[in-house]
Design a protein around this motif. Structure first.
Motif, PDB file in Angstrom:
ATOM      1  N   ALA A   1       0.814  -1.216   0.000  1.00 23.39           N
ATOM      2  CA  ALA A   1       0.000   0.000   0.000  1.00 23.39           C
ATOM      3  C   ALA A   1       0.845   1.263   0.000  1.00 23.39           C
ATOM      4  CB  ALA A   1      -0.927   0.013   1.227  1.00 23.39           C
ATOM      5  N   GLY A   2       0.173   2.350  -0.408  1.00 29.79           N
ATOM      6  CA  GLY A   2       0.708   3.678  -0.218  1.00 29.79           C
ATOM      7  C   GLY A   2      -0.190   4.394   0.778  1.00 29.79           C
ATOM      8  N   PHE A   3       0.330   4.678   1.960  1.00 28.92           N
ATOM      9  CA  PHE A   3      -0.430   5.416   2.978  1.00 28.92           C
ATOM     10  C   PHE A   3      -0.012   6.878   2.944  1.00 28.92           C
ATOM     11  CE2 PHE A   3      -1.193   1.220   4.783  1.00 28.92           C
ATOM     12  CZ  PHE A   3      -2.480   1.350   5.297  1.00 28.92           C
ATOM     13  N   ASN A   4      -0.983   7.767   3.063  1.00 29.93           N
ATOM     14  CA  ASN A   4      -0.655   9.181   2.996  1.00 29.93           C
ATOM     15  C   ASN A   4       0.215   9.602   4.171  1.00 29.93           C
ATOM     16  OD1 ASN A   4      -2.352   9.681   5.219  1.00 29.93           O
ATOM     17  ND2 ASN A   4      -3.967  10.604   4.008  1.00 29.93           N
ATOM     18  N   THR A   5       0.799  10.775   4.066  1.00 30.32           N
ATOM     19  CA  THR A   5       1.795  11.231   5.029  1.00 30.32           C
ATOM     20  C   THR A   5       1.311  11.137   6.463  1.00 30.32           C
ATOM     21  OG1 THR A   5       2.650  12.752   3.369  1.00 30.32           O
ATOM     22  CG2 THR A   5       3.255  13.180   5.653  1.00 30.32           C
ATOM     23  N   GLY A   6       0.127  11.697   6.718  1.00 27.98           N
ATOM     24  CA  GLY A   6      -0.362  11.759   8.089  1.00 27.98           C
ATOM     25  C   GLY A   6      -0.765  10.431   8.676  1.00 27.98           C
ATOM     26  N   SER A   7      -1.232   9.496   7.840  1.00 26.59           N
ATOM     27  CA  SER A   7      -1.694   8.211   8.368  1.00 26.59           C
ATOM     28  C   SER A   7      -0.576   7.177   8.458  1.00 26.59           C
ATOM     29  CB  SER A   7      -2.850   7.654   7.518  1.00 26.59           C
ATOM     30  OG  SER A   7      -2.415   7.338   6.221  1.00 26.59           O
ATOM     31  N   ASN A   8       0.626   7.487   7.957  1.00 31.15           N
ATOM     32  CA  ASN A   8       1.736   6.536   8.038  1.00 31.15           C
ATOM     33  C   ASN A   8       2.028   6.073   9.463  1.00 31.15           C
ATOM     34  OD1 ASN A   8       4.238   5.576   6.090  1.00 31.15           O
ATOM     35  ND2 ASN A   8       2.730   6.833   5.023  1.00 31.15           N
ATOM     36  N   PRO A   9       2.171   6.986  10.447  1.00 25.72           N
ATOM     37  CA  PRO A   9       2.469   6.516  11.803  1.00 25.72           C
ATOM     38  C   PRO A   9       1.383   5.616  12.381  1.00 25.72           C
ATOM     39  CG  PRO A   9       3.012   8.847  11.585  1.00 25.72           C
ATOM     40  CD  PRO A   9       2.243   8.460  10.348  1.00 25.72           C
ATOM     41  N   LEU A  10       0.125   5.925  12.098  1.00 28.19           N
ATOM     42  CA  LEU A  10      -0.964   5.087  12.587  1.00 28.19           C
ATOM     43  C   LEU A  10      -0.929   3.720  11.913  1.00 28.19           C
ATOM     44  CD1 LEU A  10      -3.288   5.206  14.579  1.00 28.19           C
ATOM     45  CD2 LEU A  10      -4.770   6.007  12.722  1.00 28.19           C
TER      46      LEU A  10
END
Length: 318
Positions: free
Chosen positions: A108-117
């Protein structure tokens, strides 16, 4: 953004900094090497080796458009791994996170803000990011309006609506919220009315169509929409532009069979961008996105974790 600036934001907000480090990993994951991401299982019986790899791109824009954009890459991924590959059109960050946590999403590609979650709650292991040929990368958060809106500077948002995307978004919510609180002393619900559009393209179109007087967005999305003539530059006006942030992080589920994980990484770094649909779509950004470059989550996402600390964001899994 420097650590000092982030700490200044936190102090101005009066927030208690929360520990969002290696200890934030969900108990189901282990991090023996201290790189802040989940380790692969040590017992081979816990490895996952699916017949079909499921891939999802961050739900920023129309999934139908991006199914075509990613098709050539997914064919390459299938060739390198020897697996069938299926594009999964997620509609929200929450759906994407839940799919990986439940084992239904493998790459997957997770957006910048949701990467840590995604890292802490879903066992996501990011290893790549789009960049220019000379390794420039990233995007800026912009607060935009439309000409004639009466919003000529950030302070003019007071007593008006401001469109955010979702609460997991860095540029679409967390960074602008921290900025408004710390630098402009403006609180959501008190000094302005927050509304949530769900996606960056919804916010951008909403401003262009004068549905919202202002919105916080990622300018890389705006650049691609302008390149596709979805909006015209003269429909929008930028009243704030941030420092540069890392862009979408690409990675895989922590428990994939190691040989498969290695082939997936190989597919990203061996993909030929020349003449591809990915190149047509992402070269329009500035800097142009022309390849996948290796990343280290602990290093490249430090600024995002710092902003999350300033926002008192918890990575506790729901």
């Amino acid at each position: 953004m420097t650590k000092l600036k982030v700490k200044a934001i936190a102090l101005a907000m009066g927030s208690l900094l929360v520990a969002v480090s290696a200890h934030a990993l969900d108990p189901r994951y282990k991090d023996a090497d201290g790189d802040l991401v989940a380790d692969a299982p040590t017992d081979p019986k816990d490895w996952v080796d699916p017949a079909t790899l499921i891939f999802a791109y961050t739900p920023v824009e129309d999934p139908a458009v991006y199914a075509k954009v990613w098709d050539g890459f997914l064919q390459h991924l299938a060739q390198v791994t020897g697996k069938r590959v299926q594009f999964f059109p997620v509609q929200s960050n929450a759906a994407q996170l839940e799919a990986m946590r439940a084992g239904r999403l493998h790459v997957a590609g997770f957006n910048t803000g949701s990467n840590p979650l995604a890292v802490n709650c879903a066992g996501f292991v990011p290893f790549a990011m789009m960049a220019s040929k000379d390794n420039r990368y990233g995007y800026e958060m912009e607060i935009i309006t439309y000409p004639g809106s009466g919003v000529d500077k950030v302070e003019d948002i007071k007593n008006k609506k401001l469109a955010f995307t979702s609460e997991t978004s860095n540029s679409g919510y967390k960074a602008p919220s921290a900025l408004l609180r710390s630098q402009f002393k403006m609180e959501a619900g008190k000094d302005y009315t927050p509304v949530f559009s769900g996606k960056h393209d919804n916010s951008i179109l909403g401003v262009a169509n004068k549905d919202y007087p202002a919105a916080a967005i990622a300018n890389s999305v705006k650049q691609r929409m302008e390149a596709r003539n979805m909006v015209k530059p003269e429909q929008l006006k930028v009243i704030y532009k941030s420092q540069t942030f890392p862009t979408t992080g690409y990675g895989l589920a922590y428990n994939l069979k190691p040989e498969l994980a290695a082939k997936i990484k190989q597919a990203f770094f061996s993909f030929n961008w020349e003449g591809s649909e990915l190149a047509k779509e992402f070269n329009a950004s500035e800097p142009p996105q022309e390849k996948f470059m290796p990343i280290v989550y602990k290093q490249h996402w430090q600024v995002i974790r710092d902003i999350d600390q300033a926002m008192n964001v918890s990575y506790a899994c729901k």
